[in-house]
Design an enzyme around this catalytic site. Structure first.
Site, short mmCIF file in Angstrom:
data_model
loop_
_atom_site.label_atom_id
_atom_site.label_comp_id
_atom_site.label_asym_id
_atom_site.label_seq_id
_atom_site.Cartn_x
_atom_site.Cartn_y
_atom_site.Cartn_z
N GLU A 6 47.94 19.01 22.39
CA GLU A 6 49.30 19.25 22.67
C GLU A 6 50.50 19.93 21.70
O GLU A 6 49.49 19.66 20.21
CB GLU A 6 50.08 18.55 23.37
CG GLU A 6 49.58 18.48 25.23
CD GLU A 6 50.92 18.76 25.69
OE1 GLU A 6 51.61 20.35 24.78
OE2 GLU A 6 51.08 19.47 26.45
N ARG A 60 54.65 7.48 28.25
CA ARG A 60 54.71 7.67 26.91
C ARG A 60 55.51 9.03 26.94
O ARG A 60 56.21 10.08 28.16
CB ARG A 60 53.45 7.97 26.62
CG ARG A 60 52.71 9.35 27.59
CD ARG A 60 51.22 9.17 27.06
NE ARG A 60 50.24 10.54 27.59
CZ ARG A 60 50.77 11.96 27.88
NH1 ARG A 60 51.43 12.38 27.58
NH2 ARG A 60 49.88 12.66 28.70
N ASN A 79 55.94 13.61 25.80
CA ASN A 79 54.65 14.35 25.88
C ASN A 79 55.16 15.49 25.56
O ASN A 79 54.14 16.41 24.70
CB ASN A 79 53.96 14.48 27.81
CG ASN A 79 53.07 15.06 27.86
OD1 ASN A 79 52.06 15.04 27.47
ND2 ASN A 79 53.23 16.51 28.71
N GLU A 137 49.45 9.13 34.66
CA GLU A 137 50.10 10.30 35.34
C GLU A 137 49.84 10.08 36.90
O GLU A 137 49.12 11.08 37.56
CB GLU A 137 48.53 11.46 34.77
CG GLU A 137 48.92 11.82 33.94
CD GLU A 137 47.44 12.80 32.98
OE1 GLU A 137 46.68 13.26 34.59
OE2 GLU A 137 47.57 13.05 32.41
N ASN A 140 56.35 18.71 31.10
CA ASN A 140 55.66 19.49 30.49
C ASN A 140 57.28 20.37 29.53
O ASN A 140 57.88 20.55 30.85
CB ASN A 140 54.52 20.35 30.33
CG ASN A 140 53.29 19.92 29.74
OD1 ASN A 140 52.91 19.30 28.41
ND2 ASN A 140 52.28 19.34 31.25
N ASP A 198 50.64 24.02 31.92
CA ASP A 198 50.98 23.25 31.16
C ASP A 198 52.72 23.52 29.84
O ASP A 198 53.77 23.68 30.48
CB ASP A 198 50.27 22.68 29.93
CG ASP A 198 49.89 21.48 29.89
OD1 ASP A 198 50.46 21.01 28.71
OD2 ASP A 198 48.57 20.49 30.03
#
Length: 294
Positions: A19, A102, A104, A123, A150, A200
């Protein structure tokens, strides 16, 4: 609509969850992370060299900041990374974040503010939301109640910001100024276009079009400023996470991917999965501003 371009794997990172890819214009390198393996990677496209630093926890993003360090989003909050010493220094927690969340994904705007999202690490729960780190302070800004955030991504003019609700298969957009952000509205319903895939990480190009990685979609997709799908580029990975523009003239696309949900049979179809990929983009990007720390 589908563009057949030569896509090369430039780093065999074997990322469980690659990522946060971005171009560091000052150092002329690519940074990206492997969230689940707690790694911060860098790649030099001129020499081909690459290496990974071990982070002290799940790391979602790293953005070059003023002063030469990188501002990083980890599970427990914001950290500073010093490339010279390969060390991380804790900076601050994100107020009110649940223990199971968390950080991201993130970006900067032209003013050096850092926009980032949180998410449920499992998730499942809609406990994620978006924030801005501005003048050393963190405050909620943008949509909330999201399981997997995202983005965000900001355009070159700094008047639009894009937020992705991955689970709901939607990309949203809001007006942006130096004073703050407006209400988010629907930009693209990717579920109607790619039913089995999930949007994403997004990025905006120099023509004000939005590119998004498609998890379970094996490609990146390009959308016009009014949200119309105009192109897609197949990537040799099933779970494509994020794209960034880089290179000396900002015309190389770099793309991250993930391995964590692939079975042995999947790997037969995607033997290059988990890597960092590059291709000559049909349009240029632009360099992000460095993060302001105070």
């Amino acid at each position: 609509m589908e563009m057949t371009l030569k896509v090369d794997r430039v780093v065999d990172a074997q990322s469980k969850l690659g990522e946060g890819v971005l171009w560091d214009a000052r150092r002329q390198v690519v940074w990206f992370v492997d969230i689940k393996r707690h790694l911060l990677w860098h790649f030099d496209p001129v020499s081909g060299s690459n290496a990974a630093a071990q982070a002290p926890g799940q790391i979602g993003w790293a953005i070059p900041a003023e002063g030469g360090k990188l501002l990083c989003g980890l599970q427990d909050g914001l950290h500073l990374f010093d490339p010279a010493t390969q060390s991380f220094e804790f900076l601050t927690k994100v107020p009110g974040e649940p223990a199971g969340n968390r950080l991201n994904d993130a970006c900067t705007d032209p003013w050096g503010r850092v926009w980032f999202g949180s998410m449920d690490d499992s998730e499942a729960q809609g406990s994620g939301r978006f924030y801005v780190f501005d003048a050393g302070e963190i405050r909620p800004a943008g949509p909330s109640g999201i399981a997997i955030t995202n983005g965000p991504a900001v355009n070159a003019q700094g008047d639009r910001i894009y937020f992705t609700d991955t689970t709901s298969q939607k990309i949203m957009v809001a007006d942006l100024t130096s004073e703050g952000v407006g209400a988010a509205r629907l930009f693209a319903d990717t579920g109607a276009l790619f039913p089995g895939a999930y949007p994403d990480g997004p990025v905006v190009d120099a023509e004000d079009h939005v590119w998004s990685g498609l998890y379970l979609g094996g490609r990146v997709a390009r959308f016009s400023p009014d949200g119309e799908l105009v192109a897609s580029v197949p990537i040799p990975a099933r779970d494509v996470t994020k794209m960034a523009f880089g290179g000396a003239d900002m015309s190389t696309a770099y793309v991250t991917s993930a391995l964590k949900n692939l079975e042995a049979a999947d790997m037969e179809h995607y033997p290059l999965a988990g890597g960092l990929y590059a291709f000559d983009a049909p349009v240029k990007g632009f360099a992000q501003a460095r993060a302001k720390l105070g």
